[in-house]
Design a protein around this motif. Structure first.
Motif, short mmCIF file in Angstrom:
data_model
loop_
_atom_site.label_atom_id
_atom_site.label_comp_id
_atom_site.label_asym_id
_atom_site.label_seq_id
_atom_site.Cartn_x
_atom_site.Cartn_y
_atom_site.Cartn_z
N LYS A 168 24.49 7.30 70.33
CA LYS A 168 24.60 8.50 71.14
C LYS A 168 24.90 8.13 72.59
O LYS A 168 24.36 7.17 73.12
CB LYS A 168 23.28 9.27 71.06
N TYR B 48 24.77 9.78 76.46
CA TYR B 48 24.11 10.87 77.19
C TYR B 48 24.81 11.23 78.49
O TYR B 48 24.78 12.38 78.91
CB TYR B 48 22.65 10.50 77.49
N TYR C 268 27.71 15.09 81.10
CA TYR C 268 26.43 14.84 80.42
C TYR C 268 26.42 15.51 79.05
O TYR C 268 27.02 16.57 78.86
CB TYR C 268 25.27 15.38 81.25
N GLU C 269 25.71 14.89 78.13
CA GLU C 269 25.45 15.47 76.81
C GLU C 269 23.95 15.39 76.61
O GLU C 269 23.41 14.38 76.16
CB GLU C 269 26.20 14.67 75.73
N GLY D 154 21.96 17.71 74.91
CA GLY D 154 21.51 18.63 73.87
C GLY D 154 20.28 18.16 73.12
O GLY D 154 19.56 18.96 72.53
N SER D 155 20.00 16.86 73.12
CA SER D 155 18.84 16.34 72.40
C SER D 155 17.55 16.46 73.21
O SER D 155 16.47 16.16 72.70
CB SER D 155 19.07 14.89 71.99
N ARG E 86 16.18 19.06 80.81
CA ARG E 86 17.57 18.66 81.07
C ARG E 86 17.89 18.42 82.54
O ARG E 86 18.56 17.45 82.87
CB ARG E 86 18.54 19.69 80.48
N GLN F 54 19.03 14.78 83.85
CA GLN F 54 20.33 14.63 84.48
C GLN F 54 20.20 13.99 85.86
O GLN F 54 20.96 13.07 86.20
CB GLN F 54 21.03 15.99 84.59
N PRO G 26 34.26 15.26 80.43
CA PRO G 26 33.49 15.79 79.29
C PRO G 26 34.19 15.55 77.94
O PRO G 26 33.55 15.23 76.94
CB PRO G 26 33.38 17.29 79.58
N LEU H 157 33.75 11.88 77.03
CA LEU H 157 32.37 11.66 76.58
C LEU H 157 32.20 12.12 75.14
O LEU H 157 31.60 11.43 74.31
CB LEU H 157 31.38 12.40 77.50
N ALA H 158 32.78 13.25 74.80
CA ALA H 158 32.71 13.76 73.43
C ALA H 158 33.49 12.87 72.47
O ALA H 158 33.03 12.58 71.36
CB ALA H 158 33.24 15.19 73.37
N GLN I 98 31.67 9.62 71.49
CA GLN I 98 30.38 9.75 70.81
C GLN I 98 30.40 9.00 69.48
O GLN I 98 29.41 8.44 69.05
CB GLN I 98 30.01 11.22 70.57
#
Length: 199
Positions: free
Chosen positions: A2, A4, A23-24, A26-27, A33, A37, A125, A128-129, A132
């Protein structure tokens, strides 16, 4: 595996400024958050401040790994990942991100920018996706996994032949497709191998 956070900084002399970040989170719970961050941004900035120009480094903090790449021109990137994310893939990603950033945002803007909003770079973003899943983003990881799968299949195939009780010697003896000379060659090679294995 993962990711982040992915952050791009500019290091000039003793100052470090954040140019862009994605940033990711979601977890993490909704209420955590903002703090998470902030902490990731703070950690990224400190890593870049304390890294030589140019350099690559990885720092472990609890279950997280922070990979930092500072280029000779001061453009830098930090990725925060879990402990399972492969270091080679992380640095490949940072190199590609910085190359793309430098191509789309001219160097004079790095020093002049006072805020993230002044930098017109919206791809972070998306990158980053994309990264993953290292298997989809990195060709070498994909090839390595395919080699591992092939080894498992090959091992399974050999294992299944051995489980059936068939021996190569018996197959060679029964084979009609091999000439008498080939069968003799095989027997001589087996004798030589047995002889040499005892020495």
């Amino acid at each position: 595996m993962k990711l982040y956070a992915l952050m791009v900084f500019y290091k000039q002399d003793d100052t470090v400024k954040l140019l862009k970040a994605a940033y990711e989170l979601g977890s993490f719970s909704f209420f955590q958050r903002g703090s998470v961050q902030e902490f990731m941004g703070f950690t990224g900035k400190i890593l870049v401040e304390r890294s030589a120009v140019p350099s690559r480094s990885s720092v472990k903090e609890q279950d997280y790994l922070c990979h930092c790449y500072v280029r000779a021109d001061g453009l830098s990137a930090v990725v925060v990942a879990d402990g399972e994310y492969v270091q080679r893939v992380a640095f490949t990603m940072l190199t590609k991100v910085l190359d793309d950033f430098a191509q789309k945002v001219p160097p004079p803007q790095w020093a002049a920018a006072k805020d993230e909003k002044e930098i017109a770079y919206a791809q972070l973003p998306e990158l980053l996706a994309k990264w993953q899943n290292p298997r989809e983003a990195d060709a070498m990881t994909r090839v390595q996994e395919e080699v591992e799968e092939t080894k498992i299949i090959l091992h399974s195939t050999i294992q299944s032949v051995l489980e059936r009780g068939e021996k190569l010697d018996d197959l060679v003896e029964k084979s009609e497709g091999l000439s008498a000379q080939s069968k003799m060659f095989y027997k001589q090679a087996r004798k030589m191998n047995r002889c040499c294995s005892w020495v």
